[in-house]
Design a protein around this motif. Structure first.
Motif, PDB file in Angstrom:
ATOM      1  N   CYS A 185      18.230  90.788  -5.484  1.00 27.01           N
ATOM      2  CA  CYS A 185      19.128  89.686  -5.111  1.00 27.01           C
ATOM      3  C   CYS A 185      18.416  88.448  -4.563  1.00 27.01           C
ATOM      4  CB  CYS A 185      20.150  90.189  -4.094  1.00 27.01           C
ATOM      5  SG  CYS A 185      21.221  91.503  -4.714  1.00 27.01           S
ATOM      6  N   GLU A 186      17.717  88.592  -3.432  1.00 27.51           N
ATOM      7  CA  GLU A 186      17.129  87.402  -2.817  1.00 27.51           C
ATOM      8  C   GLU A 186      16.039  86.766  -3.671  1.00 27.51           C
ATOM      9  OE1 GLU A 186      14.326  86.075   0.931  1.00 27.51           O
ATOM     10  OE2 GLU A 186      15.700  87.750   1.247  1.00 27.51           O
ATOM     11  N   PRO A 187      15.072  87.529  -4.177  1.00 22.44           N
ATOM     12  CA  PRO A 187      14.052  86.891  -5.008  1.00 22.44           C
ATOM     13  C   PRO A 187      14.641  86.181  -6.226  1.00 22.44           C
ATOM     14  CG  PRO A 187      13.327  89.062  -4.315  1.00 22.44           C
ATOM     15  CD  PRO A 187      14.771  88.950  -3.921  1.00 22.44           C
ATOM     16  N   ALA A 188      15.648  86.780  -6.837  1.00 23.28           N
ATOM     17  CA  ALA A 188      16.282  86.139  -7.989  1.00 23.28           C
ATOM     18  C   ALA A 188      16.889  84.803  -7.596  1.00 23.28           C
ATOM     19  CB  ALA A 188      17.353  87.056  -8.578  1.00 23.28           C
ATOM     20  N   ARG A 189      17.527  84.751  -6.433  1.00 27.50           N
ATOM     21  CA  ARG A 189      18.145  83.513  -5.969  1.00 27.50           C
ATOM     22  C   ARG A 189      17.098  82.459  -5.626  1.00 27.50           C
ATOM     23  NH1 ARG A 189      21.812  87.253  -5.620  1.00 27.50           N
ATOM     24  NH2 ARG A 189      24.025  86.755  -5.413  1.00 27.50           N
ATOM     25  N   ALA A 190      15.952  82.887  -5.154  1.00 22.13           N
ATOM     26  CA  ALA A 190      14.879  81.923  -4.898  1.00 22.13           C
ATOM     27  C   ALA A 190      14.457  81.236  -6.185  1.00 22.13           C
ATOM     28  CB  ALA A 190      13.679  82.636  -4.254  1.00 22.13           C
ATOM     29  N   GLY A 191      14.317  82.013  -7.258  1.00 22.59           N
ATOM     30  CA  GLY A 191      13.960  81.408  -8.537  1.00 22.59           C
ATOM     31  C   GLY A 191      14.968  80.376  -8.986  1.00 22.59           C
ATOM     32  N   ILE A 192      16.251  80.627  -8.701  1.00 27.02           N
ATOM     33  CA  ILE A 192      17.311  79.713  -9.125  1.00 27.02           C
ATOM     34  C   ILE A 192      17.401  78.490  -8.227  1.00 27.02           C
ATOM     35  CG2 ILE A 192      19.812  79.465  -9.388  1.00 27.02           C
ATOM     36  CD1 ILE A 192      19.871  82.478 -10.125  1.00 27.02           C
ATOM     37  N   PHE A 193      17.467  78.706  -6.908  1.00 34.91           N
ATOM     38  CA  PHE A 193      17.822  77.620  -5.987  1.00 34.91           C
ATOM     39  C   PHE A 193      16.633  76.968  -5.286  1.00 34.91           C
ATOM     40  CE2 PHE A 193      21.777  80.233  -6.066  1.00 34.91           C
ATOM     41  CZ  PHE A 193      22.568  79.287  -6.698  1.00 34.91           C
ATOM     42  N   VAL A 194      15.450  77.538  -5.422  1.00 33.54           N
ATOM     43  CA  VAL A 194      14.245  76.884  -4.892  1.00 33.54           C
ATOM     44  C   VAL A 194      13.415  76.308  -6.030  1.00 33.54           C
ATOM     45  CG1 VAL A 194      12.144  77.201  -3.514  1.00 33.54           C
ATOM     46  CG2 VAL A 194      14.238  78.400  -2.885  1.00 33.54           C
ATOM     47  N   GLY A 195      13.517  76.920  -7.206  1.00 28.06           N
ATOM     48  CA  GLY A 195      12.753  76.428  -8.350  1.00 28.06           C
ATOM     49  C   GLY A 195      11.327  76.937  -8.374  1.00 28.06           C
TER      50      GLY A 195
ATOM     51  N   GLY B  45       7.798  82.802  -0.644  1.00 28.60           N
ATOM     52  CA  GLY B  45       7.983  83.753   0.438  1.00 28.60           C
ATOM     53  C   GLY B  45       9.077  84.768   0.225  1.00 28.60           C
ATOM     54  N   ALA B  46       9.962  84.545  -0.754  1.00 27.95           N
ATOM     55  CA  ALA B  46      11.120  85.417  -0.948  1.00 27.95           C
ATOM     56  C   ALA B  46      10.819  86.508  -1.965  1.00 27.95           C
ATOM     57  CB  ALA B  46      12.328  84.597  -1.395  1.00 27.95           C
ATOM     58  N   TRP B  47       9.772  87.285  -1.730  1.00 24.31           N
ATOM     59  CA  TRP B  47       9.338  88.281  -2.712  1.00 24.31           C
ATOM     60  C   TRP B  47      10.025  89.627  -2.524  1.00 24.31           C
ATOM     61  CZ3 TRP B  47       6.466  92.420  -0.704  1.00 24.31           C
ATOM     62  CH2 TRP B  47       5.999  92.242   0.596  1.00 24.31           C
ATOM     63  N   ALA B  48      10.931  89.725  -1.547  1.00 22.72           N
ATOM     64  CA  ALA B  48      11.735  90.925  -1.339  1.00 22.72           C
ATOM     65  C   ALA B  48      12.988  90.526  -0.573  1.00 22.72           C
ATOM     66  CB  ALA B  48      10.956  91.977  -0.549  1.00 22.72           C
ATOM     67  N   ASN B  49      14.036  91.338  -0.673  1.00 23.05           N
ATOM     68  CA  ASN B  49      15.174  91.136   0.210  1.00 23.05           C
ATOM     69  C   ASN B  49      14.698  91.228   1.659  1.00 23.05           C
ATOM     70  OD1 ASN B  49      16.978  90.889  -1.901  1.00 23.05           O
ATOM     71  ND2 ASN B  49      17.728  92.993  -1.769  1.00 23.05           N
ATOM     72  N   CYS B  50      15.247  90.383   2.516  1.00 25.22           N
ATOM     73  CA  CYS B  50      14.892  90.312   3.947  1.00 25.22           C
ATOM     74  C   CYS B  50      13.543  89.658   4.201  1.00 25.22           C
ATOM     75  CB  CYS B  50      14.927  91.682   4.626  1.00 25.22           C
ATOM     76  SG  CYS B  50      16.519  92.506   4.482  1.00 25.22           S
ATOM     77  N   ALA B  51      12.899  89.104   3.196  1.00 33.87           N
ATOM     78  CA  ALA B  51      11.677  88.317   3.404  1.00 33.87           C
ATOM     79  C   ALA B  51      12.087  86.847   3.391  1.00 33.87           C
ATOM     80  CB  ALA B  51      10.648  88.600   2.320  1.00 33.87           C
ATOM     81  N   ALA B  52      11.957  86.179   4.509  1.00 33.84           N
ATOM     82  CA  ALA B  52      12.486  84.821   4.641  1.00 33.84           C
ATOM     83  C   ALA B  52      11.750  83.836   3.745  1.00 33.84           C
ATOM     84  CB  ALA B  52      12.384  84.370   6.096  1.00 33.84           C
ATOM     85  N   LEU B  53      12.476  82.844   3.271  1.00 34.10           N
ATOM     86  CA  LEU B  53      11.850  81.734   2.562  1.00 34.10           C
ATOM     87  C   LEU B  53      10.780  81.077   3.438  1.00 34.10           C
ATOM     88  CD1 LEU B  53      14.865  79.841   0.951  1.00 34.10           C
ATOM     89  CD2 LEU B  53      12.999  80.937  -0.286  1.00 34.10           C
ATOM     90  N   ALA B  54       9.723  80.611   2.804  1.00 35.03           N
ATOM     91  CA  ALA B  54       8.722  79.843   3.532  1.00 35.03           C
ATOM     92  C   ALA B  54       9.371  78.625   4.180  1.00 35.03           C
ATOM     93  CB  ALA B  54       7.602  79.407   2.594  1.00 35.03           C
ATOM     94  N   ASP B  55       8.857  78.219   5.319  1.00 31.30           N
ATOM     95  CA  ASP B  55       9.437  77.103   6.063  1.00 31.30           C
ATOM     96  C   ASP B  55       9.424  75.809   5.249  1.00 31.30           C
ATOM     97  OD1 ASP B  55      10.451  75.948   8.609  1.00 31.30           O
ATOM     98  OD2 ASP B  55       8.576  74.806   8.512  1.00 31.30           O
ATOM     99  N   ASN B  56       8.423  75.652   4.371  1.00 33.69           N
ATOM    100  CA  ASN B  56       8.350  74.423   3.583  1.00 33.69           C
ATOM    101  C   ASN B  56       8.919  74.596   2.177  1.00 33.69           C
ATOM    102  OD1 ASN B  56       6.333  76.046   2.597  1.00 33.69           O
ATOM    103  ND2 ASN B  56       4.695  74.525   2.755  1.00 33.69           N
ATOM    104  N   ALA B  57       9.658  75.670   1.947  1.00 31.55           N
ATOM    105  CA  ALA B  57      10.373  75.831   0.683  1.00 31.55           C
ATOM    106  C   ALA B  57      11.716  75.114   0.789  1.00 31.55           C
ATOM    107  CB  ALA B  57      10.576  77.310   0.371  1.00 31.55           C
ATOM    108  N   LYS B  58      11.961  74.185  -0.094  1.00 34.68           N
ATOM    109  CA  LYS B  58      13.180  73.375  -0.051  1.00 34.68           C
ATOM    110  C   LYS B  58      14.137  73.808  -1.149  1.00 34.68           C
ATOM    111  CE  LYS B  58      11.292  71.029   3.225  1.00 34.68           C
ATOM    112  NZ  LYS B  58      11.723  71.227   4.627  1.00 34.68           N
ATOM    113  N   THR B  59      15.397  73.967  -0.792  1.00 37.17           N
ATOM    114  CA  THR B  59      16.383  74.402  -1.771  1.00 37.17           C
ATOM    115  C   THR B  59      16.897  73.222  -2.592  1.00 37.17           C
ATOM    116  OG1 THR B  59      18.332  74.109  -0.360  1.00 37.17           O
ATOM    117  CG2 THR B  59      17.113  76.207  -0.175  1.00 37.17           C
ATOM    118  N   LEU B  60      17.553  73.549  -3.669  1.00 36.63           N
ATOM    119  CA  LEU B  60      18.127  72.528  -4.531  1.00 36.63           C
ATOM    120  C   LEU B  60      19.128  71.663  -3.771  1.00 36.63           C
ATOM    121  CD1 LEU B  60      18.149  71.489  -7.436  1.00 36.63           C
ATOM    122  CD2 LEU B  60      19.873  73.225  -7.967  1.00 36.63           C
ATOM    123  N   GLY B  61      19.880  72.276  -2.866  1.00 33.19           N
ATOM    124  CA  GLY B  61      20.815  71.491  -2.069  1.00 33.19           C
ATOM    125  C   GLY B  61      20.122  70.424  -1.253  1.00 33.19           C
ATOM    126  N   GLN B  62      18.988  70.768  -0.646  1.00 35.28           N
ATOM    127  CA  GLN B  62      18.232  69.788   0.138  1.00 35.28           C
ATOM    128  C   GLN B  62      17.718  68.664  -0.744  1.00 35.28           C
ATOM    129  OE1 GLN B  62      15.958  73.230   1.753  1.00 35.28           O
ATOM    130  NE2 GLN B  62      15.824  71.989   3.601  1.00 35.28           N
TER     131      GLN B  62
END
Length: 495
Positions: free
Chosen positions: A52-62, A69-86
């Motif tokens: 779930c989480e890693p897949a969403r990182a590929g979609i919404f972080v690019g 940083g999102a290589w597993a569920n419960c592994a937080a995004l890196a602080d400097n990873a920016k989402t598509l919304g941002q």
């Protein structure tokens, strides 16, 4: 001037052939089938990681999960990873709203109940918000699959409440530019849905295919451990009887239909993107759910794009990846594509089926979840697929090669086959180059020195001897060269 609007609809654990226009196996998804007739259906779309989480990182972080940083569920995004919304908000492109399952908080499965940076707090609604609307007794019921058999009303489900908010948004933002995400947890466990969906598939069995007869002989050891005693089952007697997930699958199509109806009435010129984060094994390869594998059962996902002025009732047959969605959306809003993105826009595929999107699709796996020990732990995997052959390198186990044209159900592992050794080695070189170029933190000589790679370079501590710095220059100053303290000129260079 017409508003520029994108409605991004996502489900969870909905494999490609659970959607009628793909599978034609008796599962009913009339609204998604209608959407496919109005746009482009992608025949070979793949997730970046079937969790779930890693897949969403590929979609919404690019970025690929290992990059951000999102290589597993419960592994937080890196602080400097920016989402598509941002990125959309910071470039003043449009309003951004996210309604539904997020699963990028790096913590609780249900979310934190508050909007991350880049998304409108007024419209934020995640699974924690949903649970907080329920009494303690209702919360417990909401997590039990058997609750669906109690005759629950539509408005008890997460999916219905997500839809209500999405429809409200579409109606109120009729003339405005926006990017709206509608993210369902369904048909993921606990499969809650009202009647008639809950019992719709009581007499239905999912059709078996050659993958259901695969006992993992000649396959990676970790998959055999994962399957356990299921390898001893009689495949002839096997029934893929899952009225829970199949009923929820048709139910969530109904909810998606409500969103599509609102879009037709209030946002007729919106680009609509539909996909799922990953699939589900459904007993194929003696396995359940998803995890440390690259089989099509869990990595091959549905993807449909309806674009104003784009092709209708069309099928794009070359491989594409979730990693290309963020750049596609950036281009649609007229924005430059950041250097940091790992994919490329696929907007041209919505108007030209002959457009060649990519030579290779890449997939990976790190672990299922940081919190849980029940999913095999650390199982690093990297995969490359060129539309014909799929190479899977399982660092702590044995590797795989499949001829996807001759063996689409991936039953025969060709990793040691002399006839395909040259193809295997070519794909291996491509995979190693990708790991290096994307700054894979787990890269190193051990990925190259596989037992079957006869011409692998001798292991050295410096490996390639290159430095590979990050380009995030929309949000960070240009990184400095360690050697001279000046701004780097080339991000990848010999050290």
């Amino acid at each position: 001037m017409k508003p520029r609007q994108v409605i991004f609809i996502m489900t969870d654990s909905q494999r490609w052939d659970m959607v009628g226009c793909y599978g034609q196996n008796g599962l009913k998804t009339p609204n998604l089938d209608d959407l496919a007739r109005e746009g482009v259906r992608y025949e070979q779309a793949y997730t970046t990681q079937p969790v779930c989480e890693p897949a969403r990182a590929g979609i919404f972080v690019g970025n690929y999960p290992h990059e951000c940083g999102a290589w597993a569920n419960c592994a937080a995004l890196a602080d400097n990873a920016k989402t598509l919304g941002q990125r959309l908000r910071d470039n003043h492109a449009c309003e951004t709203a996210y309604i539904g399952k997020w699963h990028l908080d790096g913590g609780d499965y249900f979310g934190l109940g508050r909007a991350p940076d880049g998304w409108d707090p007024e419209w934020w609604y995640d699974m924690r918000n949903y649970l907080e609307e329920l009494t303690p007794e209702q919360r417990v019921k909401s997590r039990k699959p058997e609750t669906a058999r109690e005759g629950i009303p539509e408005d008890f489900t997460f999916g219905h409440r997500v839809t209500d908010r999405a429809v409200d948004y579409i109606e109120k933002k009729r003339g405005e530019d926006y990017f709206l995400v509608v993210s369902y947890d369904e048909p993921h466990h606990p499969f809650l849905c009202p009647e008639p969906y809950a019992s719709m598939y009581d007499d239905y069995d999912f059709p078996k295919n050659p993958a259901h007869f695969d006992n993992l002989e000649g396959k990676p050891v970790h998959q055999q451990v994962w399957a356990g005693d299921k390898r001893l089952r009689d495949p002839e007697a096997l029934r893929v009887h899952r009225p829970d997930i199949f009923g929820c699958n048709t139910y969530i199509d109904y909810e998606i239909g409500r969103v599509l109806k609102a879009a037709r009435e209030n946002a007729p010129d919106a680009m609509i993107i539909y996909t799922s984060d990953h699939g589900d094994f459904l007993e194929e390869h003696c396995l359940l759910k998803k995890g440390a594998a690259a089989y099509d059962s869990i990595t091959h996902i549905p993807l449909i794009i309806k674009r104003p002025g784009g092709l209708q009732n069309a099928v794009y047959r070359e491989p594409v990846s979730h990693i290309d969605l963020s750049p596609t959306i950036m281009e649609y809003f007229g924005l430059p594509i950041p250097k940091l993105f790992s994919g490329r826009s696929m907007l041209k595929t919505t108007e030209d089926l002959s457009h060649h999107q990519r030579d290779y699709v890449f997939m990976e796996f790190g672990r299922f979840e940081v919190d849980h020990d029940t999913h095999g732990g650390f199982q690093p995997m990297r995969c490359v697929y060129d539309g014909h052959y799929k190479l899977v390198v399982n660092l702590l186990s044995t590797d795989e090669l499949y001829d996807m044209r001759e063996d689409p159900y991936e039953t025969k592992n060709l990793i040691d086959c002399p006839e395909t050794a040259a193809i295997r080695d070519r794909l291996h070189d491509v995979l190693l180059d990708w790991m290096n170029e994307t700054r894979d933190p787990f890269r190193g000589y051990v990925w190259e020195t596989r037992p079957w790679r006869r011409d692998a370079r001798k292991p050295t501590w410096k490996y390639t001897g290159w430095t590979r710095q990050r380009e995030n220059e929309e949000y960070e100053p240009r990184q400095l060269d360690y050697v001279n303290g000046l701004e780097m000129v080339e991000k990848s260079r010999p050290k």
